[in-house]
Design a protein around this motif. Sequence first.
Motif, mmCIF file in Angstrom:
data_model
loop_
_atom_site.group_PDB
_atom_site.id
_atom_site.type_symbol
_atom_site.label_atom_id
_atom_site.label_comp_id
_atom_site.label_asym_id
_atom_site.label_seq_id
_atom_site.Cartn_x
_atom_site.Cartn_y
_atom_site.Cartn_z
ATOM 1 N N LYS A 14 0.750 -1.336 -0.021
ATOM 2 C CA LYS A 14 0.084 -0.080 0.062
ATOM 3 C C LYS A 14 0.852 1.309 0.154
ATOM 4 N N SER A 15 1.545 1.546 0.915
ATOM 5 C CA SER A 15 2.514 2.441 1.196
ATOM 6 C C SER A 15 3.610 2.770 0.072
ATOM 7 N N MET A 16 4.188 1.678 -0.244
ATOM 8 C CA MET A 16 5.115 1.652 -1.502
ATOM 9 C C MET A 16 4.422 2.108 -2.935
ATOM 10 N N THR A 17 3.124 1.982 -3.026
ATOM 11 C CA THR A 17 2.412 2.201 -4.060
ATOM 12 C C THR A 17 2.409 3.692 -4.106
ATOM 13 N N GLY A 18 1.995 4.390 -3.250
ATOM 14 C CA GLY A 18 1.730 5.759 -2.685
ATOM 15 C C GLY A 18 3.253 6.507 -3.052
ATOM 16 N N ARG A 19 4.282 5.979 -2.499
ATOM 17 C CA ARG A 19 5.682 6.556 -2.381
ATOM 18 C C ARG A 19 5.943 6.224 -4.088
ATOM 19 N N SER A 20 5.866 5.186 -4.689
ATOM 20 C CA SER A 20 6.247 5.144 -5.874
ATOM 21 C C SER A 20 5.692 6.008 -6.911
#
Length: 288
Positions: free
Chosen positions: A48-54
Amino acid sequence: MSDQPLLEVSNLRVAFPTRQGVTEAVRGVSFTLGREKLGIVGESGSGKSMTGRSILRLVPPPGIVTADRLAFRGEDLRDASEKRLRAIRGSGIAMVMQDPKFSLNPVMTVGRQIAEAYRVHSKASAREAKRRALEMLEAVRIRDPERVYDRYPHEVSGGMGQRIMIAMMLIPNPDLLIADEPTSALDVTVQMQILAILDDLCGQRGMGMIFVSHDLNLVASFCDRILIMYAGRVVESCPASELRDARHPYTRGLLDSLPRLDDPRRDLPVLTRDPAWLTDDAPPEKAR
């Protein structure tokens, strides 16, 4: 407003080279976002968070971000220069992190940090930046903004710190806000206050929002659409109003795991196969 989506994501992948080979944290995520609230739900480590950061190209090295399409307001972000990305971060896309204690500078007053965020994206004077910072503190419903302006991060509560972070991220007037579990460390009363602030600001400014959370009930009541993520993939996408009719076994498992006052001792559902089933054709078996 234009009919063009704010954000277009197609086959987004985030990979990390390791001694054992390449590990993908995000695997083929695709969605579009307009001026709406999109919730992303999943367990810890689901991506989830990695999607936002990417989306903001903030994946820490040695992470590698690839996508067939990653566009904000029609502009391709895949090959954007670092200078262009700095211009987009804040003024175009803003991100509120999970814990304000790790996002705020401990040796600067909160007011100065908010004002600095405004001056980075404008040619405003120090006086104008302070005026706008005080307006934003008032917009996020902080009482006595003048007093809070001169406080340091350790002098404010968790709920107030989260409001300060929201003020700092929204002061450049972005079109898209990514909120990474902004209420997870707060009690229920403060959670509702923060969500009400975000909802009002989104409505007033016509922003789009990606709301990342573990709390399925919270996301269902707050967002317009929901993505369910598991092991780096989106396993189900649906309007929030249709969540109760979800058909994927993992989504059903999450729904069945929600506490119920009428049956507090019931057995929780268990998925009997590991994440590798995502590469199979057959759905996972479900046991109780």
